[in-house]
Design an enzyme around this catalytic site. Structure first.
Site, PDB file in Angstrom:
ATOM      1  N   ASP A   1       0.715  -1.186   0.002  1.00  0.00           N
ATOM      2  CA  ASP A   1       0.103   0.018   0.104  1.00  0.00           C
ATOM      3  C   ASP A   1       1.009   1.117   0.100  1.00  0.00           C
ATOM      4  OD1 ASP A   1      -1.886   2.036   0.304  1.00  0.00           O
ATOM      5  OD2 ASP A   1      -2.764   1.127   2.137  1.00  0.00           O
TER       6      ASP A   1
ATOM      7  N   CYS B   1      -4.319  10.696 -14.708  1.00  0.00           N
ATOM      8  CA  CYS B   1      -5.023  10.814 -15.766  1.00  0.00           C
ATOM      9  C   CYS B   1      -6.240  11.295 -15.861  1.00  0.00           C
ATOM     10  CB  CYS B   1      -5.118   9.458 -16.519  1.00  0.00           C
ATOM     11  SG  CYS B   1      -6.009   8.087 -15.496  1.00  0.00           S
TER      12      CYS B   1
END
Length: 441
Positions: free
Chosen positions: A311, A383
């Protein structure tokens, strides 16, 4: 002696398979990139291209098609007949967008009712599609009066785009509804872009050099990857030009220790290693199955990185304590900059996702910054086109960190923001991307 069963399951037609795929997306929340590849092998080989077009196109125009279908149906279909509802959307998409003769499209769509074991719907599908053909002009004019159906974007997303991009939101939605180009990344360890363009020409494949990304080649028409010279040997990869800009901003140097955080599917990982093969690169990804995808991509390229499952917001579970010279954080985001490649984003994303993702991005930034050497560089990338995930996110981070400064990007692409640069969908043929470069003082 056991008798081998030589019977094979019959392959499906494009329209029947498209109903199954779109059902998974709309009613089970599965991504198109997950549902479609699992279904395509069950489709007759000559129909797979049409199946893909029907899935992408119907989802791309779904908000408009839904409003159209509301006008054509006397009453909504029952929940158990969702498949017929989706079949009607597919039928309408064909009649509006594809160069299939109307009578053939109607006939083939009606035939799917039998395959769905709902022969009762045969008359409904036939009558509704033929009514649309008669009333197409007036219906289209009505739809164009409503922003949701005119742009084929859900209302909440339109509002968000208008707020962040009051002058550009129209061009953004138009770009989101366009077919994206197929752009390749030439592996500079094998040959240069000019040499590969010449090789493509020798194979009769029309292509041109893409703007801004020095390794990028854009095909005039998409092709299966196995038709690309050298793909299996790792001489070329598929990657949008905007995503290819990351390696140059990170600018890895020989021998440096570099972290590629949130690395799957590994396109930027491979490009960093092509850019500078002698770096010590760690590719971090939360999900083990996505690490497999990175490994497969690197194996095809003949490259190696240290793969770590962990993580990014909790380095204590995976970090070895050695600081990094450079970090690329390709942060989890709304993906609102790549809707033209993933039209299901418009349907699966929810309004409160943006705030949740912004909180996660903040957690990851705060967690990774201590892992960077003094004088080191962190490149933040998404993005997304949402400022809350991009310029505002990084500006807030800078305000809270005395040891952090922006390294302005002196580049000809994108639009300068308060921090970093934003590429909007379709600008210079690229996907929507955001980049900011930060240095630890």
């Amino acid at each position: 002696m056991a008798v081998r069963n030589t019977k094979t399951k019959p392959l499906h037609g494009a329209r029947f398979a498209a109903v199954q795929v779109i059902t998974q997306v709309l009613h089970k929340g599965r991504s198109l990139s997950g549902a479609l590849p699992a279904t395509l092998p069950t489709v007759a080989s000559g129909e797979r291209g049409l199946c893909q077009e029907l899935c992408y196109g119907t989802l791309r125009w779904h908000p408009r098609l839904e409003r159209l279908l509301e006008r054509l149906l006397d009453k909504p279909l029952k929940k158990r007949d969702r498949d017929i509802h989706i079949l009607l959307l597919i039928g309408l998409y064909q009649l509006i967008q594809l160069n299939i003769p109307a009578h053939a499209a109607v006939s083939a769509t009606v035939e799917v009712t039998r395959q769905l074991n709902k022969a009762w719907a045969r008359g409904l599908v036939n009558a509704l599609l033929r009514r649309f053909l008669r009333e197409q002009e007036s219906l289209s004019a009505q739809l164009d009066q409503d922003p949701v159906s005119a742009t084929a974007h859900p209302g909440w997303l339109l509002d968000a785009l208008r707020q962040d991009w009051p002058e550009q939101w129209g061009s953004i939605t138009a770009a989101n509804n366009a077919h994206p180009p197929m752009t390749l990344r030439v592996n500079r360890n094998h040959h240069g872009r000019k040499a590969y363009l010449e090789e493509l020409a020798q194979h009769g494949i029309a292509a041109s050099a893409a703007s801004h990304a020095p390794d990028a080649v854009t095909l005039d028409s998409p092709l299966p990857v196995d038709a690309l010279p050298g793909f299996a040997e790792g001489r070329v990869s598929v990657q949008d030009a905007a995503a290819q800009l990351a390696a140059g901003i990170v600018d890895p140097q020989p021998g440096e220790r570099i972290l590629d955080a949130c690395a799957a599917p590994g396109g930027k990982t491979g490009h960093l290693l092509e850019y500078c093969p002698t770096i010590d690169l760690t590719a971090l990804e939360l999900e083990a199955d996505r690490l497999v995808r990175i490994r497969e991509n690197l194996e095809r390229l003949g490259l190696h990185a240290r793969l770590s499952c962990g993580d990014a917001s909790d380095p204590a579970t995976w970090w070895d304590g050695q600081p990094f010279d450079r970090i690329l954080l390709d942060a989890p985001c709304s993906a609102t900059g790549v809707i033209r490649r993933h039209p299901d984003i418009k349907l699966l994303r929810r309004p409160d996702d943006i705030a949740q993702l912004a909180r996660l991005q903040q957690q990851i930034l705060n967690a990774l910054w201590p892992l960077l050497k003094t004088g080191g560089r962190l490149v933040y990338a998404t993005c997304s086109v949402m400022r809350r995930e991009n310029a505002l996110q990084v500006a807030n981070f800078l305000a809270e960190r005395e040891d952090c400064v922006e390294l302005p990007l002196d580049v000809p692409w994108g639009t300068g923001e308060s921090v970093g640069r934003q590429i909007l969908p379709g600008q210079d043929g690229m996907d929507g991307f955001y980049y900011a470069c930060l240095e630890k003082k």
